[in-house]
Design an enzyme around this catalytic site. Structure first.
Site, PDB file in Angstrom:
ATOM      1  N   PRO A 273       0.928  -1.237   0.125  1.00 34.72           N
ATOM      2  CA  PRO A 273       0.028  -0.046   0.064  1.00 34.72           C
ATOM      3  C   PRO A 273       0.964   1.315  -0.011  1.00 34.72           C
ATOM      4  O   PRO A 273       0.261   2.256   0.049  1.00 34.72           O
ATOM      5  CB  PRO A 273      -0.766  -0.111   1.212  1.00 34.72           C
ATOM      6  CG  PRO A 273       0.117  -0.814   2.072  1.00 34.72           C
ATOM      7  CD  PRO A 273       0.960  -1.736   1.309  1.00 34.72           C
ATOM      8  N   GLY A 274       2.091   1.087  -0.200  1.00 37.94           N
ATOM      9  CA  GLY A 274       2.812   2.463  -0.484  1.00 37.94           C
ATOM     10  C   GLY A 274       3.742   3.006   0.771  1.00 37.94           C
ATOM     11  O   GLY A 274       4.261   4.128   0.739  1.00 37.94           O
TER      12      GLY A 274
ATOM     13  N   LYS B 263       6.641   2.062   1.992  1.00 37.24           N
ATOM     14  CA  LYS B 263       8.292   2.278   1.411  1.00 37.24           C
ATOM     15  C   LYS B 263       8.152   3.371   0.394  1.00 37.24           C
ATOM     16  O   LYS B 263       9.383   4.103   0.137  1.00 37.24           O
ATOM     17  CB  LYS B 263       8.890   0.940   1.139  1.00 37.24           C
ATOM     18  CG  LYS B 263       9.079  -0.062   2.241  1.00 37.24           C
ATOM     19  CD  LYS B 263       9.647  -1.524   1.901  1.00 37.24           C
ATOM     20  CE  LYS B 263       9.442  -2.141   3.066  1.00 37.24           C
ATOM     21  NZ  LYS B 263       8.262  -3.027   3.229  1.00 37.24           N
TER      22      LYS B 263
ATOM     23  N   CYS C 207       9.182  -9.657   4.292  1.00 37.52           N
ATOM     24  CA  CYS C 207       8.777  -9.797   5.473  1.00 37.52           C
ATOM     25  C   CYS C 207       8.573 -11.176   6.023  1.00 37.52           C
ATOM     26  O   CYS C 207       7.420 -11.421   6.610  1.00 37.52           O
ATOM     27  CB  CYS C 207       7.498  -8.937   5.807  1.00 37.52           C
ATOM     28  SG  CYS C 207       6.226  -9.257   4.834  1.00 37.52           S
TER      29      CYS C 207
HETATM   30  C1  LIG Z   1       5.075  -7.007   0.427  1.00 36.96           C
HETATM   31  S1  LIG Z   1       3.935  -6.070  -0.365  1.00 36.96           S
HETATM   32  C2  LIG Z   1       4.545  -4.744  -0.860  1.00 36.96           C
HETATM   33  C3  LIG Z   1       4.586  -3.714   0.564  1.00 36.96           C
HETATM   34  C4  LIG Z   1       4.917  -2.480   0.253  1.00 36.96           C
HETATM   35  N1  LIG Z   1       6.300  -2.500  -0.330  1.00 36.96           N
HETATM   36  C5  LIG Z   1       4.786  -1.334   1.327  1.00 36.96           C
HETATM   37  O1  LIG Z   1       5.846  -1.021   1.899  1.00 36.96           O
HETATM   38  O2  LIG Z   1       3.634  -0.933   1.602  1.00 36.96           O
HETATM   39  C6  LIG Z   1       3.976  -6.844  -1.986  1.00 36.96           C
HETATM   40  C7  LIG Z   1       3.258  -6.262  -3.182  1.00 36.96           C
HETATM   41  O3  LIG Z   1       3.599  -7.034  -4.481  1.00 36.96           O
HETATM   42  C8  LIG Z   1       2.556  -6.829  -5.258  1.00 36.96           C
HETATM   43  N2  LIG Z   1       3.014  -7.722  -6.481  1.00 36.96           N
HETATM   44  C9  LIG Z   1       2.892  -9.079  -6.472  1.00 36.96           C
HETATM   45  N3  LIG Z   1       3.336  -9.585  -7.568  1.00 36.96           N
HETATM   46  C10 LIG Z   1       3.566  -8.522  -8.093  1.00 36.96           C
HETATM   47  C11 LIG Z   1       4.084  -8.348  -9.724  1.00 36.96           C
HETATM   48  N4  LIG Z   1       4.274  -9.384 -10.441  1.00 36.96           N
HETATM   49  N5  LIG Z   1       4.366  -6.985 -10.190  1.00 36.96           N
HETATM   50  C12 LIG Z   1       3.844  -5.888  -9.436  1.00 36.96           C
HETATM   51  N6  LIG Z   1       3.305  -6.184  -8.146  1.00 36.96           N
HETATM   52  C13 LIG Z   1       3.359  -7.371  -7.607  1.00 36.96           C
HETATM   53  C14 LIG Z   1       1.459  -7.264  -4.313  1.00 36.96           C
HETATM   54  O4  LIG Z   1       0.212  -6.734  -5.109  1.00 36.96           O
HETATM   55  C15 LIG Z   1       1.833  -6.535  -2.998  1.00 36.96           C
HETATM   56  O5  LIG Z   1       1.147  -5.387  -2.902  1.00 36.96           O
END
Ligand SMILES: C[S@@+](CC[C@H](N)C(=O)[O-])C[C@H]1O[C@@H](n2cnc3c(N)ncnc32)[C@H](O)[C@@H]1O
Length: 520
Positions: A123-124, A126, A245
């Site tokens: 959700p943003g 980072k 994580c």
């Molecule tokens: C661990 S979360 C990210 C959390 C985010 N970085 C934060 O700090 O709020 C992983 C994200 O990767 C996205 N995701 C999974 N596979 C993906 C892909 N092939 N391309 C782009 N995003 C992807 C998911 O929708 C999810 O939101």
């Protein structure tokens, strides 16, 4: 919900006895303190809803623990972008490299665009941290990408918007699609891949995470593919951050080991050393904690010693010494390629056009009426390095100048917001929340090009001088105030504040009978 038996058995095998005992204990204990990050350009200390600072998070300049972090509608400080609720260990991924990224952005930004990609961003959390990191470099841009089309997409948009920086482009795309765009190859100075994972660290929150060995294997396979895609986008000398994580070696050391194996153009950076140093500087001397910041080389096939440069944040050690954390794994890799990458000058994507004269006029009128002269000046200065674009009456400020063109081609990418979304230009101008929130950050950004101090002083001197300038569609009078509940600026409708983008209209007020009262 208890911890899955097979998960515990796995870590009982991997960890020494006592360490496993503490690991299990930490995961079985729900954190009492929660963590958040403050916006570096907003003073939350007097803001209603701002969580009290209990203690700071060593690896995150703006990070704190608090007993009472409540997010979502109803917390005025959160909804105004004063703080972001974010687990402490999650703050380390960018936090440990924030200074390095900031310096690189400033250095390169003197002559060229500095491009950053947050590849899996929803959700943003980072992304907002990356925006903080590059805020002082005027020619820096963050592309915020995620493939999610649902609620996470909405949350991402809102979080970026309320953090207020104008130099973010939000796209809804898989990382693989971005990597397949020819003009995107080797263009990004920093790529963050916070990969989707088996979420082992959030088991402690009691959330329903269905864990199995199979899920870990599947996640690891996807992570390998995503890391290859991220690499394709990295510029020479660029920094690639990989994080999860989760604790399982398959998704961490093994993925990184496979990636760096025989890849001489990528060098692992000492993330563990940075973490250790940070802990030391905060007064932590516990040997076990300091030693356990390292990646576990022996957990990956081949036992490549370089994997010890990866950082691990274990709740086992950090809970007691720093504060409760979910846990994270971080690998930082730098490109050691010297060549320059080709620089492109692409046109704006076809779904956007130049705004009409009438649209520009309605925008200008709105800005003149509702912004202070100092803010208006700062925004105009900032706009000089941007391209004003229009999509179905909605105006956007793309953070690239029309002369230089776009450094990558966005034609085949689904764009949620091409830079800052300003609002809708119809018979009147309906501003976005992004425009509102940007006022706290745009002045320093715009001013960087000219007389920073002069503008800052002017802005400061206006604090406390409310301006009544426009009315909401339902006729309630709207007041724009520079200081209410400690927040420097937000639009306010009567006694409630603007939370979900209530449309506002500049111009003459509607009939008096529907107007509300204002308490100032
Ligand atoms: C661990 S979360 C990210 C959390 C985010 N970085 C934060 O700090 O709020 C992983 C994200 O990767 C996205 N995701 C999974 N596979 C993906 C892909 N092939 N391309 C782009 N995003 C992807 C998911 O929708 C999810 O939101």
């Amino acid at each position: 919900m208890g911890l899955p038996e097979s998960f515990l058995n796995k870590f009982a095998r991997l960890l020494p006895n006592q360490e496993f005992h503490y690991f299990k204990k930490a995961l079985n204990t729900r954190p009492r303190l929660k963590a958040f990050r403050n916006h570096p350009l907003k003073d939350g200390s007097k803001t209603k809803g701002q969580p009290p600072f209990q203690s700071s998070i060593p690896w995150s300049g703006q990070g704190f623990f608090s007993e009472t972090v409540s997010v979502g509608a109803g917390n005025i400080a959160h909804d105004s972008g004063v703080f972001y609720s974010q687990d402490a260990s999650a703050q380390a991924v960018v936090g440990l490299f924030e200074r390095e990224i900031a310096e690189k952005a400033l250095e390169k930004g003197r002559t060229k665009q500095f491009l950053v990609l947050d590849a899996c961003s929803s959700p943003g959390g980072k992304s907002t941290q990356l925006l903080d990191a590059i805020r002082k470099a005027s020619r820096s841009v963050l592309v915020v990408a995620d493939h999610d089309k649902g609620s996470r997409k909405k949350a991402l948009g809102e979080n970026i918007e309320r953090w207020g920086y104008p130099n973010a482009i939000v796209v809804q795309s898989s990382l693989q699609n971005l990597a397949a765009q020819r003009s995107w190859a080797n263009q990004f100075d920093v790529v963050l891949l916070d990969a989707p994972c088996s979420l082992e660290s959030v088991l402690r929150r009691g959330q329903a995470v269905s864990w199995s060995d199979k899920r870990v294997e599947q996640a690891a396979r996807v992570q390998g593919v995503l890391l290859e895609s991220a690499y394709k986008l990295l510029a020479p000398q660029g920094l690639l951050l990989y994080s999860t994580c989760t604790f399982s070696p398959e998704e961490n050391e093994a993925v990184v080991s496979e990636f760096v194996h025989n890849r001489e153009d990528m060098e692992l950076q000492d993330a563990a050393g940075k973490l250790k140093l940070t802990l030391r500087e905060s007064g932590i001397e516990c040997k076990e904690a300091l030693e356990n910041t390292k990646g576990k080389a022996e957990w990956a096939q081949g036992g490549d010693g370089r994997l010890e440069l990866c950082a691990r944040l274990w709740p086992t050690f950090l809970d007691e010494l720093v504060g409760p954390t979910d846990g994270h794994f971080i690998a930082a890799m730098k490109s050691v390629v010297d060549d320059d990458c080709p620089a492109y000058s692409c046109p704006a994507p076809a779904s956007f056009s130049e705004p009409t004269k009438a649209e520009v006029k309605v925008l200008r009128t709105f800005l003149d009426v509702s912004l202070s002269p100092a803010e208006n000046l700062a925004l105009q200065l900032y706009m000089r390095s941007c391209t004003l674009l229009c999509r179905r009456g909605h105006l956007y400020l793309a953070p690239f100048s029309a002369d230089e063109g776009f450094p990558v081609d966005f034609s085949n990418v689904n764009i949620t917001s091409m830079g800052m979304y300003l609002g809708h230009a119809g018979s009147c101008f309906v501003p976005s929340r992004w425009l509102l929130y940007s006022m706290d950050v745009i002045s320093p950004l715009g001013a960087a090009a000219v007389d920073c101090e002069g503008l800052e002083l002017k802005r400061e001197s206006e604090i406390g001088r409310p301006r009544v300038s426009w009315w909401s569609e339902n006729g309630a009078r709207v007041i724009r105030t520079a200081q209410l509940d400690g927040i420097r600026s937000y639009w306010r409708v009567d006694n409630s504040y603007l939370l979900r983008g209530l449309p506002l209209v500049s111009g003459k007020p509607p009939r008096a009978k529907s107007r509300g009262k204002i308490r100032t």
